[in-house]
Design an enzyme around this catalytic site. Structure first.
Site, short mmCIF file in Angstrom:
data_model
loop_
_atom_site.label_atom_id
_atom_site.label_comp_id
_atom_site.label_asym_id
_atom_site.label_seq_id
_atom_site.Cartn_x
_atom_site.Cartn_y
_atom_site.Cartn_z
N LEU A 2 0.84 -1.21 0.00
CA LEU A 2 0.00 0.00 0.00
C LEU A 2 0.87 1.25 0.00
O LEU A 2 2.05 1.19 0.35
CB LEU A 2 -0.89 -0.04 1.24
CG LEU A 2 -1.85 -1.23 1.25
CD1 LEU A 2 -2.30 -1.57 2.66
CD2 LEU A 2 -3.04 -0.96 0.34
N PRO A 3 0.28 2.42 -0.34
CA PRO A 3 1.12 3.61 -0.49
C PRO A 3 1.82 4.06 0.80
O PRO A 3 3.02 4.29 0.79
CB PRO A 3 0.14 4.68 -0.98
CG PRO A 3 -0.99 3.93 -1.59
CD PRO A 3 -1.09 2.65 -0.83
N LYS A 58 7.50 11.22 0.32
CA LYS A 58 6.99 10.59 1.55
C LYS A 58 8.13 9.87 2.29
O LYS A 58 8.31 10.03 3.50
CB LYS A 58 5.90 9.57 1.18
CG LYS A 58 5.47 8.67 2.33
CD LYS A 58 4.91 7.34 1.84
CE LYS A 58 5.93 6.47 1.15
NZ LYS A 58 5.66 5.06 1.03
N THR A 77 6.24 0.74 2.14
CA THR A 77 7.25 1.55 2.86
C THR A 77 6.50 2.53 3.76
O THR A 77 5.82 3.42 3.25
CB THR A 77 8.12 2.33 1.88
OG1 THR A 77 8.75 1.41 0.99
CG2 THR A 77 9.19 3.12 2.63
N LYS A 130 14.84 0.35 5.04
CA LYS A 130 14.29 0.90 3.79
C LYS A 130 14.37 2.44 3.78
O LYS A 130 14.73 3.04 2.76
CB LYS A 130 12.84 0.43 3.65
CG LYS A 130 12.07 1.03 2.51
CD LYS A 130 12.61 0.61 1.16
CE LYS A 130 11.86 1.34 0.05
NZ LYS A 130 12.51 1.17 -1.24
P1 NAD Z 1 0.69 2.53 -6.00
O1 NAD Z 1 -0.01 3.76 -5.51
O2 NAD Z 1 0.89 2.35 -7.47
O3 NAD Z 1 -0.08 1.23 -5.47
C1 NAD Z 1 -0.70 1.15 -4.22
C2 NAD Z 1 -2.07 0.52 -4.40
O4 NAD Z 1 -2.73 0.48 -3.12
C3 NAD Z 1 -2.99 1.32 -5.34
O5 NAD Z 1 -3.47 0.48 -6.38
C4 NAD Z 1 -4.10 1.80 -4.43
O6 NAD Z 1 -5.38 1.87 -5.06
C5 NAD Z 1 -4.10 0.73 -3.35
N1 NAD Z 1 -4.76 1.15 -2.13
C6 NAD Z 1 -4.70 2.36 -1.48
N2 NAD Z 1 -5.52 2.35 -0.41
C7 NAD Z 1 -6.10 1.13 -0.36
C8 NAD Z 1 -7.04 0.53 0.52
N3 NAD Z 1 -7.53 1.18 1.56
N4 NAD Z 1 -7.42 -0.74 0.24
C9 NAD Z 1 -6.92 -1.41 -0.82
N5 NAD Z 1 -6.03 -0.90 -1.70
C10 NAD Z 1 -5.63 0.37 -1.46
O7 NAD Z 1 2.08 2.49 -5.23
P2 NAD Z 1 3.35 1.54 -5.54
O8 NAD Z 1 4.31 2.27 -6.39
O9 NAD Z 1 2.90 0.17 -5.92
O10 NAD Z 1 4.01 1.51 -4.07
C11 NAD Z 1 3.49 0.71 -3.02
C12 NAD Z 1 4.45 0.79 -1.84
O11 NAD Z 1 5.72 0.24 -2.24
C13 NAD Z 1 4.73 2.22 -1.34
O12 NAD Z 1 4.83 2.23 0.06
C14 NAD Z 1 6.04 2.56 -2.01
O13 NAD Z 1 6.75 3.55 -1.23
C15 NAD Z 1 6.73 1.21 -2.02
N6 NAD Z 1 7.73 1.02 -3.08
C16 NAD Z 1 7.46 1.38 -4.38
C17 NAD Z 1 8.44 1.19 -5.36
C18 NAD Z 1 8.21 1.60 -6.79
O14 NAD Z 1 9.18 1.59 -7.58
N7 NAD Z 1 6.98 1.93 -7.19
C19 NAD Z 1 9.67 0.61 -5.03
C20 NAD Z 1 9.90 0.23 -3.72
C21 NAD Z 1 8.92 0.43 -2.75
#
Ligand code: NAD
Length: 300
Positions: A64-65, A245, A95, A170
């Site tokens: 999740l975000p 963030k 994260t 992280k």
């Molecule tokens: P993203 O926003 O693309 O995906 C997160 C998903 O969670 C979205 O589809 C959103 O609709 C869903 N969501 C939000 N609230 C929700 C709820 N209440 N119930 C169900 N689903 C819900 O973000 P991402 O890029 O996939 O990142 C996810 C996590 O991973 C973050 O914490 C980010 O910091 C971490 N991260 C991302 C990357 C990257 O390259 N994108 C790399 C390492 C770590």
């Protein structure tokens, strides 16, 4: 094994697809219908809430975000806590603030549910290849139980310490990567100003002391690294808002610990400015486009 997967966005979707490929049955939930449809296209069954996911699975994974989303999904109405059976294990791979991981773990422990934090590094290409770096915080036995699932998603799985410690590792990593994105962008803008070719400069730095992962794999300048977000018009990738963030989490942690931090708050504010100028949902390396020189008619 039935795995529940909540949060099937940029990272969650390719991670879920790897679980399906490795033979796990996956039941998924995302609050955004398109994201959930993507999970179904990757081979998962759809559920109607986090509680329903928890009821239908033997182990829950969340991606999740940020902290507030994780608290809501686990502890809010129709959350995981409502549906999960005693004795089960939950793995949060988002994260977030380490103290939120500890709070969620403590709340779940009241009904004998176990929790590990397992944030990842590597971005979408390594999520797709199943070669993420995964830093895990939790009880050693829980981490061993999580390992076969994590091995389907990552190549390096490192047990850092107690619950929350994965998040600490992280935040430290992303502090460096966030600062590096700004530093690499500044350096390449200066080189451009002098007419130095970006490809030649990349060759020089890759053999010198300024070499960074960000430049090698996520080069902010378009056209130099085929799989970089910059070469796909800065489609994320890892969004500017998410990196801002993470730097904010690191800066807050430093403040609580009375550790002086100078460079990370500066990088955080550059990313915030980039976000307020429309780049929040672009890849964080789009900060390069924001750091363009001012008009040459400018007096200094
Ligand atoms: P993203 O926003 O693309 O995906 C997160 C998903 O969670 C979205 O589809 C959103 O609709 C869903 N969501 C939000 N609230 C929700 C709820 N209440 N119930 C169900 N689903 C819900 O973000 P991402 O890029 O996939 O990142 C996810 C996590 O991973 C973050 O914490 C980010 O910091 C971490 N991260 C991302 C990357 C990257 O390259 N994108 C790399 C390492 C770590």
């Amino acid at each position: 094994m039935n795995i529940g997967f909540i949060g099937t966005g940029t990272m969650g979707r390719p991670m879920l697809a790897n679980l399906v490929k490795k033979g796990f049955a996956v039941v998924a939930y995302d609050v955004v219908p398109d994201a959930l449809a993507g999970a179904v296209a990757a081979g998962a069954r759809a559920a109607a809430s986090p509680a329903e996911v928890a009821r239908q699975s033997e182990l829950v994974v969340t991606m999740l975000p940020s902290s507030s989303h994780v608290e809501a999904v686990y502890l809010g109405p129709a959350g995981v806590k409502e549906g999960v059976a005693a004795g089960r294990l939950c793995i949060d791979m988002s994260t977030i603030d380490p103290s939120v991981s500890r709070r969620v773990a403590a709340a779940l422990a009241q009904q004998r549910v176990r929790f590990v934090d397992a944030p990842v590094s590597g971005g979408v290409p390594r999520a797709t290849d199943g070669t993420l770096a995964i830093m895990v915080g939790g009880d050693a036995r829980d981490v061993e139980e999580a390992r076969p699932v994590l091995a389907a998603l990552g190549a390096n799985i490192i047990h850092v310490g107690a619950v929350g410690s994965g998040e600490v590792a992280k935040l430290c990593n992303n502090l460096i990567a966030g600062v590096a994105a700004v530093a690499v962008s500044e350096a390449f803008r200066i080189a451009e100003g002098f007419g130095v070719d970006a490809k030649v400069l990349t060759d020089v730095i890759s053999k010198s002391s300024g070499h960074t992962w960000v430049m090698e794999h996520m080069h902010p300048v378009p056209g130099l690294v085929a799989r970089s977000a910059s070469s796909q018009e800065y489609a994320p990738g890892f969004m500017t808002d998410l990196m801002a963030k993470d730097l904010g989490l690191a800066v807050n942690a430093a403040r609580e610990l009375r550790v002086p931090v100078v460079v990370s708050p500066a990088a955080q504010q550059v990313l915030r400015l980039a976000s307020s100028h429309g780049l929040g949902r672009k890849d964080f390396t789009a900060v390069y486009t924001f750091l363009k020189p001012s008009d040459e008619r400018s007096p200094v």
